[in-house]
Write a protein that holds these residues in place. Structure first.
Motif: not given
Length: 257
Positions: A141, A145, A215, A244-245
């Motif tokens: 993650q 990101s 993320n 925030k992804i």
């Protein structure tokens, strides 16, 4: 001679009458005293016997109390013991430090020892695999990101509105710290940054420090802009921005100003 006899008789009669009268007076007095003594004696006996009765009743009461006290105390002790026993049976709560750990059963044979060692090694390996899998997912993650933010900054510095917008989700939300909503959606994003890209001659964002955790990406960045000459920077400012992804798209942006 007769007169003398008569006088003697009269004197004798008077004496006997006087003695009889004295006897009658003495007898009533004696009877009264006897009655008084009879009346006084019971009263004295009553007075003397009353303390003895009270003393007897008091001693009986004390004896009864002394007899009952051990019985009552023993009854109370029994009741307390039964109550504690009932509480101990009902209360199954475990307080740290009050439980006596049961000793583990020791393997008796060589085969049992080998089996116990194998089970312990298996448990350790499973824990390592679970931790490794979690760490690997978090690392994956973080890489994804960070790649999204790198592409975003490249599009921002190139003033490429299409590439820049491509990195955001359709319903992206922009906030200022702590939770004040600025706007949502790509349309307002295009209107805001599209005008800025056309107006400025140069834009350059350089990360000073970056924190990546899963993320979430937090950038402390230095922004430089050129308003007249693309080779002359006339404005510099620092920003802290959190991204925030989700699924390869930016879904939330938080500006710290």
């Amino acid at each position: 001679m007769k007169p003398l006899f008569f006088a003697i008789s009269l004197l004798f009669s008077w004496q006997s009458f006087a003695s009889d009268e004295t006897t009658e007076q003495t007898e009533p007095q004696t009877s009264n005293e006897q009655k008084a003594e009879k009346k006084d004696v019971p009263s004295l006996e009553f007075i003397e016997e009353k303390p003895a009765t009270e003393q007897k009743s008091a001693s009986e009461t004390e004896t009864a109390k002394e007899t009952n006290e051990p019985t009552q105390s023993s009854d109370e002790e029994k009741a307390t013991a039964e109550a504690l026993k009932a509480v101990a049976e009902v209360d199954d709560s475990k307080v740290l430090g009050t439980q006596t750990p049961a000793p583990a059963e020791q393997p008796k044979t060589v085969a049992e020892k080998q089996q116990a060692v194998a089970e312990a090694e298996k448990a350790v390996n499973q824990a390592k695999e679970a931790l490794t899998a979690k760490q690997q997912e978090k690392a994956r993650q973080s890489r994804e990101s960070m790649a999204v933010i790198e592409q975003l900054i490249a599009a921002y510095n190139a003033r490429n509105i299409d590439a820049f917008i491509k990195m955001y989700d359709e319903n992206v939300e922009f906030y200022t710290f702590p939770n004040e909503l600025m706007f949502t959606g790509k349309e307002k994003l295009i209107a805001r940054y599209g005008i800025m890209f056309k107006k400025l001659k140069c834009i350059k964002s350089s990360p000073i420090k970056r924190i990546v955790l899963g993320n979430i990406v937090i950038d402390h960045e230095l922004s430089e802009t050129c308003t007249q000459d693309p080779k002359v920077v006339d404005k510099r400012s620092e920003f802290v921005t959190s991204y925030k992804i989700e699924n390869g798209k930016i879904t939330k942006v938080l500006f710290f100003r």
